[in-house]
Design a protein around this motif. Structure first.
Motif, PDB file in Angstrom:
ATOM      1  N   PRO A   1       0.818  -1.211   0.000  1.00  0.00           N
ATOM      2  CA  PRO A   1       0.000   0.000   0.000  1.00  0.00           C
ATOM      3  C   PRO A   1       0.851   1.260   0.000  1.00  0.00           C
ATOM      4  O   PRO A   1       2.033   1.226   0.371  1.00  0.00           O
ATOM      5  CB  PRO A   1      -0.801  -0.112   1.293  1.00  0.00           C
ATOM      6  N   PRO A   2       0.292   2.381  -0.412  1.00  0.00           N
ATOM      7  CA  PRO A   2       1.034   3.638  -0.367  1.00  0.00           C
ATOM      8  C   PRO A   2       1.234   4.134   1.063  1.00  0.00           C
ATOM      9  O   PRO A   2       0.589   3.651   2.005  1.00  0.00           O
ATOM     10  CB  PRO A   2       0.154   4.604  -1.170  1.00  0.00           C
TER      11      PRO A   2
ATOM     12  N   ASP B   1      -9.933   6.695   5.648  1.00  0.00           N
ATOM     13  CA  ASP B   1     -10.272   7.024   4.261  1.00  0.00           C
ATOM     14  C   ASP B   1      -9.921   5.887   3.308  1.00  0.00           C
ATOM     15  O   ASP B   1     -10.695   5.570   2.393  1.00  0.00           O
ATOM     16  CB  ASP B   1      -9.548   8.298   3.832  1.00  0.00           C
ATOM     17  N   ARG B   2      -8.773   5.271   3.510  1.00  0.00           N
ATOM     18  CA  ARG B   2      -8.351   4.185   2.623  1.00  0.00           C
ATOM     19  C   ARG B   2      -9.312   3.001   2.719  1.00  0.00           C
ATOM     20  O   ARG B   2      -9.619   2.346   1.721  1.00  0.00           O
ATOM     21  CB  ARG B   2      -6.941   3.727   2.990  1.00  0.00           C
ATOM     22  N   LEU B   3      -9.754   2.714   3.924  1.00  0.00           N
ATOM     23  CA  LEU B   3     -10.667   1.594   4.109  1.00  0.00           C
ATOM     24  C   LEU B   3     -12.004   1.877   3.434  1.00  0.00           C
ATOM     25  O   LEU B   3     -12.582   1.005   2.770  1.00  0.00           O
ATOM     26  CB  LEU B   3     -10.860   1.320   5.597  1.00  0.00           C
TER      27      LEU B   3
ATOM     28  N   VAL C   1       0.985  -4.657   4.331  1.00  0.00           N
ATOM     29  CA  VAL C   1       0.997  -4.039   5.657  1.00  0.00           C
ATOM     30  C   VAL C   1      -0.373  -3.409   5.814  1.00  0.00           C
ATOM     31  O   VAL C   1      -0.786  -2.603   4.975  1.00  0.00           O
ATOM     32  CB  VAL C   1       2.103  -2.980   5.812  1.00  0.00           C
ATOM     33  N   ARG C   2      -1.070  -3.771   6.866  1.00  0.00           N
ATOM     34  CA  ARG C   2      -2.451  -3.324   7.018  1.00  0.00           C
ATOM     35  C   ARG C   2      -2.597  -2.532   8.310  1.00  0.00           C
ATOM     36  O   ARG C   2      -2.145  -2.959   9.371  1.00  0.00           O
ATOM     37  CB  ARG C   2      -3.372  -4.548   7.039  1.00  0.00           C
ATOM     38  N   SER C   3      -3.205  -1.381   8.201  1.00  0.00           N
ATOM     39  CA  SER C   3      -3.579  -0.621   9.394  1.00  0.00           C
ATOM     40  C   SER C   3      -4.923  -1.136   9.875  1.00  0.00           C
ATOM     41  O   SER C   3      -5.838  -1.343   9.076  1.00  0.00           O
ATOM     42  CB  SER C   3      -3.661   0.871   9.075  1.00  0.00           C
ATOM     43  N   VAL C   4      -5.032  -1.364  11.168  1.00  0.00           N
ATOM     44  CA  VAL C   4      -6.238  -1.960  11.724  1.00  0.00           C
ATOM     45  C   VAL C   4      -6.757  -1.100  12.864  1.00  0.00           C
ATOM     46  O   VAL C   4      -6.005  -0.719  13.760  1.00  0.00           O
ATOM     47  CB  VAL C   4      -5.969  -3.387  12.242  1.00  0.00           C
TER      48      VAL C   4
END
Length: 507
Positions: free
Chosen positions: A278-279, A289-291, A331-334
């Protein structure tokens, strides 16, 4: 009672997606307001860990796990009927917390192995199964039926969410899912092909949301060097190779980490790019916002799974949180419950997703500590790794996927010098991983104990994927056909992994 097929049909209805997306947008505004007020700040750094495994019989062949076994074994179901997942409790990121996680994984694995053994099953710590089930890999992965317009894979866990994801991806990809890697080209009528793979997923909770983008962007820049140390899936099941002109060249050219292209080709249907690097993030609000912007796949509504005496107010952002289940970034933000027994409410954490399952518990915990310690140490030291371009970080990741420790990697040294020299990259990587662990209260000796096995991989230029390639080459030298060479290698891997001896002691 509504069946899994009936529920999947409700999920796939256009009206469901419209309502789901409306709720997601509404809930996003709530979360953005909470972020701005600092309500997702947490008590401190915390970590957690997920470990995926698969089941085989005494001969090493893939088999189903009986559904009634999961609860007794204390493990969770995954996509395929052969898959198993273990999770550690979230703990504070300190010496006691890491030891709690290590003990939990050992205890859970021991219990699960004992329960499974009574069923004639063995659980395997591995990145990809390569000894096929009795009917063969192609038949196993292609066995589907259609019930009332819903495609049902016979060897997929009976879960409306899995059925809905499968059918949504198939709809976008024209009814089949393609896989193309060195030596193999296939199209399958289900995304069950994704169940070839097993991974470990370290989590790192970041206490101050304003600092989250820095930690996230640093994590992206560690992907290539860390993956190169961890590779463990260089071979498909031998009966899937249908485009091999030369066995030796196949062994040379096969990627060190096939899990990456298999997963990406499975879920990136049509114009979707759900599995990718991901960026960078600019602000914590970008997480939300990305989600919201991510393509909706298999949407569920809160009331369909509401528990008895549970009101909608118990989770005002249920649909938004549910959407993470198909937000497959490496890589994921949760956004989730605070992963620390000392706090309550929601928090922000990083989920580090590209790593294959390792051969032993010691290897799993060591890699977990390397990832979390490295990210923490680089940020604590204000290391200039953030100056590395995103494109170079992405390229290094895919180079590591293909070439393992021989890959061209990209780094910026602590002096600010760009470099592709592994001899400069890895000493810093290990030094800052140790520093991150010390920042969290570990002693020098404790930090060294966790990082040393990974440092040994670098110094001896050995990884699980390299070990597998060398073993297959040796068997080809004996005159064996490729299928026998792969199965023999995997049989040796299974035997060694069952001892839970750290990988660096295998050679």
């Amino acid at each position: 009672m509504e069946t899994a097929v009936e529920m999947a049909r409700r999920v796939l209805a256009p009206a469901t997606q419209s309502e789901f997306d409306r709720r997601v947008e509404q809930q996003a505004r709530i979360l953005v307001d909470e972020l701005r007020r600092g309500e997702l700040d947490s008590q401190g750094f915390a970590t957690g860990l997920e470990v995926e495994l698969y089941a085989v019989d005494d001969e090493g062949r893939l088999v189903h796990v009986p559904p009634a076994t999961f609860e007794e074994a204390g493990c969770g179901k995954e996509f395929g009927l052969h898959n198993v997942e273990l999770n550690t409790p979230p703990t504070a990121f300190d010496a006691a917390g890491i030891e709690t996680q290590a003990s939990a994984i050992r205890r859970k694995l021991e219990t699960a192995r004992e329960v499974m053994s009574r069923q004639g099953l063995r659980l395997v710590l591995d990145g990809m199964w390569t000894i096929p089930p009795a009917e063969g890999s192609i038949a196993y992965l292609s066995d589907v039926d259609e019930i009332d317009g819903i495609t049902i894979a016979a060897n997929m866990s009976s879960d409306p969410r899995y059925y809905a994801i499968d059918n949504h991806v198939l709809e976008r990809s024209g009814g089949s899912v393609g896989v193309e890697v060195p030596g193999a080209r296939h199209a399958f009528p289900s995304i069950l092909i994704e169940s070839l793979t097993s991974s470990i997923q370290p989590h790192l909770q970041v206490p101050r949301t304003e600092e989250f983008p820095t930690y996230y962007n640093v994590a992206l820049r560690t992907l290539g060097p860390v993956l190169a140390l961890a590779t463990n899936s260089p071979f498909l099941p031998a009966d899937m190779y249908n485009a091999v002109e030369d066995d030796r060249r196949l062994v040379e050219e096969t990627f060190h980490e096939l899990r990456i292209p298999v997963f990406e080709r499975t879920v990136n249907a049509g114009s979707w790019e759900k599995a990718c690097v991901p960026p960078d993030l600019e602000t914590a609000e970008d997480v939300v916002d990305r989600l919201v912007e991510d393509s909706t796949c298999a949407p569920f509504l809160f009331e369909w799974g509401r528990k008895e005496n549970e009101s909608e107010g118990d989770e005002p952002c249920w649909e938004l949180v549910h959407k993470y289940g198909t937000y497959w970034r490496w890589v994921r933000s949760v956004i989730g419950d605070e992963a620390d027994e000392r706090g309550e409410g929601r928090s922000l954490r990083i989920e580090y997703r590209p790593l294959p399952t390792q051969p032993s518990v010691e290897d799993v915990i060591g890699l977990h500590c390397l990832v979390t310690g490295l990210i923490r140490g680089l940020v604590a030291a204000e290391h200039p790794i953030v100056e590395l371009s995103w494109a170079d970080a992405r390229d290094g990741f895919y180079n590591a996927m293909r070439d393992g420790l021989d890959a061209e990697l990209h780094w910026v040294t602590e002096d600010g010098d760009p470099t592709t020299e592994p001899e400069r990259i890895y000493p810093e990587l290990f030094a800052f991983a140790r520093r991150g662990l010390r920042e969290q209260g570990l002693s020098d000796a404790e930090a060294e104990a966790y990082i040393a096995p990974l440092a040994t991989r670098w110094h001896e230029r050995t990884t699980p994927s390299g070990w597998k390639k060398r073993r297959v080459e040796a068997r080809l030298d004996e005159g064996r056909p490729l299928s026998d060479a792969i199965e023999s290698m995997q049989t040796e891997y299974l035997r060694r992994s069952r001892t839970d001896e750290p990988f660096v002691e295998w050679e």
